[in-house]
Design a protein around this motif. Sequence first.
Motif, PDB file in Angstrom:
ATOM      1  N   CYS A   1      23.213 -12.240  -2.249  1.00 58.44           N
ATOM      2  CA  CYS A   1      22.320 -12.517  -3.386  1.00 58.44           C
ATOM      3  C   CYS A   1      22.393 -13.990  -3.782  1.00 58.44           C
ATOM      4  O   CYS A   1      21.373 -14.609  -4.109  1.00 58.44           O
ATOM      5  N   GLY A   2      23.605 -14.538  -3.756  1.00 56.72           N
ATOM      6  CA  GLY A   2      23.770 -15.947  -4.114  1.00 56.72           C
ATOM      7  C   GLY A   2      23.045 -16.871  -3.155  1.00 56.72           C
ATOM      8  O   GLY A   2      22.405 -17.848  -3.571  1.00 56.72           O
ATOM      9  N   ILE A   3      23.116 -16.571  -1.844  1.00 63.19           N
ATOM     10  CA  ILE A   3      22.395 -17.386  -0.866  1.00 63.19           C
ATOM     11  C   ILE A   3      20.894 -17.307  -1.107  1.00 63.19           C
ATOM     12  O   ILE A   3      20.181 -18.319  -1.092  1.00 63.19           O
ATOM     13  N   SER A   4      20.413 -16.095  -1.339  1.00 67.24           N
ATOM     14  CA  SER A   4      18.968 -15.903  -1.499  1.00 67.24           C
ATOM     15  C   SER A   4      18.437 -16.513  -2.791  1.00 67.24           C
ATOM     16  O   SER A   4      17.223 -16.694  -2.934  1.00 67.24           O
ATOM     17  N   MET A   5      19.330 -16.854  -3.723  1.00 72.63           N
ATOM     18  CA  MET A   5      18.890 -17.508  -4.958  1.00 72.63           C
ATOM     19  C   MET A   5      18.259 -18.864  -4.681  1.00 72.63           C
ATOM     20  O   MET A   5      17.479 -19.370  -5.495  1.00 72.63           O
ATOM     21  N   ALA A   6      18.560 -19.468  -3.530  1.00 70.32           N
ATOM     22  CA  ALA A   6      18.017 -20.789  -3.223  1.00 70.32           C
ATOM     23  C   ALA A   6      16.511 -20.753  -3.005  1.00 70.32           C
ATOM     24  O   ALA A   6      15.809 -21.737  -3.257  1.00 70.32           O
ATOM     25  N   THR A   7      15.988 -19.630  -2.527  1.00 75.78           N
ATOM     26  CA  THR A   7      14.559 -19.540  -2.239  1.00 75.78           C
ATOM     27  C   THR A   7      13.877 -18.364  -2.935  1.00 75.78           C
ATOM     28  O   THR A   7      12.698 -18.098  -2.687  1.00 75.78           O
ATOM     29  N   GLY A   8      14.597 -17.650  -3.781  1.00 80.65           N
ATOM     30  CA  GLY A   8      14.001 -16.506  -4.450  1.00 80.65           C
ATOM     31  C   GLY A   8      14.950 -15.911  -5.462  1.00 80.65           C
ATOM     32  O   GLY A   8      15.843 -16.564  -5.975  1.00 80.65           O
TER      33      GLY A   8
ATOM     34  N   LEU B   1      12.242  -5.947  11.587  1.00 76.43           N
ATOM     35  CA  LEU B   1      10.807  -5.681  11.567  1.00 76.43           C
ATOM     36  C   LEU B   1      10.119  -6.230  10.323  1.00 76.43           C
ATOM     37  O   LEU B   1       8.899  -6.364  10.310  1.00 76.43           O
ATOM     38  N   LEU B   2      10.894  -6.543   9.282  1.00 76.63           N
ATOM     39  CA  LEU B   2      10.300  -6.995   8.016  1.00 76.63           C
ATOM     40  C   LEU B   2       9.559  -8.317   8.134  1.00 76.63           C
ATOM     41  O   LEU B   2       8.674  -8.614   7.334  1.00 76.63           O
ATOM     42  N   GLU B   3       9.965  -9.151   9.082  1.00 78.21           N
ATOM     43  CA  GLU B   3       9.379 -10.485   9.238  1.00 78.21           C
ATOM     44  C   GLU B   3       9.673 -11.370   8.033  1.00 78.21           C
ATOM     45  O   GLU B   3       8.911 -12.279   7.700  1.00 78.21           O
ATOM     46  N   SER B   4      10.804 -11.086   7.360  1.00 80.78           N
ATOM     47  CA  SER B   4      11.237 -11.913   6.240  1.00 80.78           C
ATOM     48  C   SER B   4      12.356 -12.824   6.718  1.00 80.78           C
ATOM     49  O   SER B   4      13.460 -12.372   7.016  1.00 80.78           O
ATOM     50  N   ARG B   5      12.055 -14.100   6.820  1.00 78.54           N
ATOM     51  CA  ARG B   5      13.026 -15.062   7.329  1.00 78.54           C
ATOM     52  C   ARG B   5      14.281 -15.103   6.465  1.00 78.54           C
ATOM     53  O   ARG B   5      15.405 -15.091   6.974  1.00 78.54           O
ATOM     54  N   GLY B   6      14.102 -15.099   5.135  1.00 80.77           N
ATOM     55  CA  GLY B   6      15.254 -15.155   4.245  1.00 80.77           C
ATOM     56  C   GLY B   6      16.136 -13.936   4.374  1.00 80.77           C
ATOM     57  O   GLY B   6      17.372 -14.042   4.400  1.00 80.77           O
TER      58      GLY B   6
ATOM     59  N   ALA C   1       0.817  -1.213   0.000  1.00 78.37           N
ATOM     60  CA  ALA C   1       0.000   0.000   0.000  1.00 78.37           C
ATOM     61  C   ALA C   1       0.852   1.266   0.000  1.00 78.37           C
ATOM     62  O   ALA C   1       0.529   2.241  -0.692  1.00 78.37           O
ATOM     63  N   TYR C   2       1.952   1.264   0.766  1.00 76.67           N
ATOM     64  CA  TYR C   2       2.731   2.489   0.929  1.00 76.67           C
ATOM     65  C   TYR C   2       4.025   2.508   0.116  1.00 76.67           C
ATOM     66  O   TYR C   2       4.476   3.575  -0.301  1.00 76.67           O
ATOM     67  N   LEU C   3       4.639   1.350  -0.093  1.00 79.41           N
ATOM     68  CA  LEU C   3       5.907   1.291  -0.821  1.00 79.41           C
ATOM     69  C   LEU C   3       5.764   0.623  -2.187  1.00 79.41           C
ATOM     70  O   LEU C   3       6.720   0.597  -2.963  1.00 79.41           O
ATOM     71  N   GLY C   4       4.584   0.062  -2.466  1.00 75.97           N
ATOM     72  CA  GLY C   4       4.311  -0.480  -3.780  1.00 75.97           C
ATOM     73  C   GLY C   4       4.927  -1.818  -4.082  1.00 75.97           C
ATOM     74  O   GLY C   4       4.896  -2.261  -5.233  1.00 75.97           O
ATOM     75  N   THR C   5       5.442  -2.505  -3.073  1.00 73.71           N
ATOM     76  CA  THR C   5       6.091  -3.793  -3.331  1.00 73.71           C
ATOM     77  C   THR C   5       5.987  -4.698  -2.116  1.00 73.71           C
ATOM     78  O   THR C   5       5.716  -4.235  -0.995  1.00 73.71           O
ATOM     79  N   HIS C   6       6.201  -5.987  -2.307  1.00 74.14           N
ATOM     80  CA  HIS C   6       6.105  -6.990  -1.257  1.00 74.14           C
ATOM     81  C   HIS C   6       7.277  -6.846  -0.285  1.00 74.14           C
ATOM     82  O   HIS C   6       8.366  -6.399  -0.653  1.00 74.14           O
ATOM     83  N   TYR C   7       7.050  -7.263   0.957  1.00 71.58           N
ATOM     84  CA  TYR C   7       8.122  -7.133   1.960  1.00 71.58           C
ATOM     85  C   TYR C   7       9.330  -8.004   1.628  1.00 71.58           C
ATOM     86  O   TYR C   7      10.462  -7.681   2.015  1.00 71.58           O
ATOM     87  N   ASN C   8       9.142  -9.107   0.913  1.00 71.06           N
ATOM     88  CA  ASN C   8      10.293  -9.917   0.515  1.00 71.06           C
ATOM     89  C   ASN C   8      11.176  -9.184  -0.495  1.00 71.06           C
ATOM     90  O   ASN C   8      12.396  -9.362  -0.512  1.00 71.06           O
ATOM     91  N   VAL C   9      10.559  -8.364  -1.355  1.00 71.22           N
ATOM     92  CA  VAL C   9      11.332  -7.559  -2.298  1.00 71.22           C
ATOM     93  C   VAL C   9      12.151  -6.514  -1.544  1.00 71.22           C
ATOM     94  O   VAL C   9      13.327  -6.280  -1.848  1.00 71.22           O
ATOM     95  N   ILE C  10      11.553  -5.902  -0.539  1.00 76.05           N
ATOM     96  CA  ILE C  10      12.295  -4.951   0.294  1.00 76.05           C
ATOM     97  C   ILE C  10      13.439  -5.666   0.996  1.00 76.05           C
ATOM     98  O   ILE C  10      14.553  -5.143   1.098  1.00 76.05           O
ATOM     99  N   GLY C  11      13.173  -6.880   1.465  1.00 76.74           N
ATOM    100  CA  GLY C  11      14.242  -7.656   2.098  1.00 76.74           C
ATOM    101  C   GLY C  11      15.394  -7.923   1.159  1.00 76.74           C
ATOM    102  O   GLY C  11      16.568  -7.886   1.567  1.00 76.74           O
ATOM    103  N   SER C  12      15.100  -8.171  -0.122  1.00 82.76           N
ATOM    104  CA  SER C  12      16.172  -8.412  -1.096  1.00 82.76           C
ATOM    105  C   SER C  12      17.035  -7.172  -1.291  1.00 82.76           C
ATOM    106  O   SER C  12      18.241  -7.284  -1.566  1.00 82.76           O
ATOM    107  N   MET C  13      16.447  -5.978  -1.168  1.00 86.05           N
ATOM    108  CA  MET C  13      17.232  -4.748  -1.261  1.00 86.05           C
ATOM    109  C   MET C  13      18.231  -4.671  -0.115  1.00 86.05           C
ATOM    110  O   MET C  13      19.394  -4.286  -0.310  1.00 86.05           O
ATOM    111  N   TYR C  14      17.794  -5.039   1.078  1.00 84.63           N
ATOM    112  CA  TYR C  14      18.700  -5.012   2.231  1.00 84.63           C
ATOM    113  C   TYR C  14      19.794  -6.072   2.101  1.00 84.63           C
ATOM    114  O   TYR C  14      20.942  -5.854   2.525  1.00 84.63           O
ATOM    115  N   ILE C  15      19.455  -7.209   1.540  1.00 83.53           N
ATOM    116  CA  ILE C  15      20.449  -8.267   1.369  1.00 83.53           C
ATOM    117  C   ILE C  15      21.650  -7.769   0.559  1.00 83.53           C
ATOM    118  O   ILE C  15      22.802  -8.051   0.882  1.00 83.53           O
TER     119      ILE C  15
END
Length: 459
Positions: free
Chosen positions: A416-423, A250-255, A206-220
Motif C-alpha cells: 500500500c505504501g509503494i502504491s501511494m506514489a501513484t494512487g 490479466l488486469l493490465e495494471s502496471r502498478g 460493467a460486471y464488478l462495478g469498479t475500475h481495474y486499478n481499484v481491483i489491483g489495489s485489492m490484490y496489492i
Amino acid sequence: MSASLSHSGRAPYHLTLPHSVAQAGTGAFFFLLFIFMWPFQRVPFLTDNLFGIQGFKPFNLLAAIVLAYLVFDTALLHASDKIERTSIRIFLLYFATLAIAHIRSVPNAPLLHSRFPDSFPESYFDFVLSACIVPTFYTLSFLFTLKRMCSFQELERITTVICLSILLLSIAFVALVLMNPSVLLSGHASGITDSDRREMAQLCTAYLGTHYNVIGSMYISTVPLLLYRALTRGGLWIAPLCLSLLAVLLLESRGALVTVAASCSLFLILRRRFVILVLGAAAAGVTSLVWIGPTVNALLSIGLGSSSGVSADALLTGRVDYIWLPLLEEWTSNIGLFLFGAGRYGMATSQLWDTGTLIQASVAHNAIIEFFLDCGVILTGVLLIFLIVGTATAWRVGRRLNSDLYWALFAGIFGCGISMATGRDILPTIENMYAFPIIAMMINLARLRYLASQPAPRE
C-alpha cells in the motif's frame, strides 16, 4: 501463564486478550460477512436500494449492523493496555481529520456534481450519504478488529475470510476475461494500448462495478496473505494464490503488477524463503516471455524513449506536468489552501479545471499530495511524522515477534505504501479499505506479545 513468542504460522499463540472471548458471537459473523463482501460491494445487482429506500444497500446495512455492535456492545473508549490506548487516540485524531475534511467538502457538492456527475450526486443529502458516510464505514473494521477480534485464532479467521473473498474475486475476474477474449487477445497482439485499457476498464465497471486499478489495489493488500497461507498451510491454498497471481497478470495494471511482486518478494525475504523467491522469479520471467511478453513490455516500458531517455512525466503517464505541478503551484499561491487545504475531494475544486493545464481527474494519483490538497501543509507534516514513526515501530515489533502472519500483514501495508506514489489515498476509500483491518491485526499481534511479557497474576 506462558507462551512462545516465536510463531511460524503453524502453532497459534496460547494467549487471548482479556475481553476477547466468544463475546464476538453474532457480531463477529456480521463483521466477517462485511469483510467478505468488500470486493463485491459495487457489483451492479448489489448496489440497488432494498425496498426502494434510499441508502438501503446490502453493504450499507451490514456496515450499520457492525456499527451497532460497536456502539451498543463494546466499550469503545475503554482500553485494556497501553498499546490499545495509544491506538485509539491515534484513530480518534485520524477520524477527527476525516470528519473535518468531509464537513468542509459539503458546500462543494454542486460543483463536484457538475464536474463529475457519475461520481458525486446532486443533492446535499445524497452527497453526505454516498461521498462522506459510506467511505467512513471502512474504518469500522479497524475498531471492530482492535476491540473484538483479539486472539490469534480470531485474527486467523479474518485472514481466512479475506483470502476466500479474494479467491472468489479472482475466479470471477478470470472467468470474465475468458468470456471476453478480445480484451486478452488485443493486448497480446501488439502490447497494451489506451484502447485496450479502456476496454478493460469498461469490462470491470460493467460486471464488478469498479475500475481495474481499484481491483489491483485489492490484490496489492491481500496477495501477501494468500502467500502466507500457501507457505504455512500448503495444499489447497496454493491454487488460490496462483489464481490471484493470474488475475493480477490479466488486469493490465502496471502498478498492481510491480507492487504485488515487490510485496511478495519482501515477505519471502523476511521469512528467508530464498529458494521460493528464486523459483518464483524464474517462473514469472518465463511466463512473461512465453505467454504475455508484449503485455509486460507495454506495462513496464512507458516513459522509456529511445531519443530522449527516461521521461519521469511519461513514466508517470502525465501526472507530473498535468496534475502535481499545476496543483502544487495553485495551492502554494493561496495561503488558505496551503495551510488548511480545500476539504475532501479538494483537487476537483481546482480553479485550473477549464484552463487546459490540468488533467480533469477527481484524484491526484498520489496519496500524500492528495492529503495535502484536502487538509493542508500542517496536517500533512503531522501525517509524515506518523508514517515515519509508525513504519519504524512496525518494523521493530516485527523483528521481535518473528511471526509469519505479522510479516504477511506488514508486506501488505508495504505494498500500500509503494502504491501511494501513484494512487491510493490516506483518507478511507475503496482502494485502501483493507489497510484498516490489516493495521488493527498487526496491533493485536503486538498486544499479544505485550500480554505475554507481563508477569502472571498471583492466585
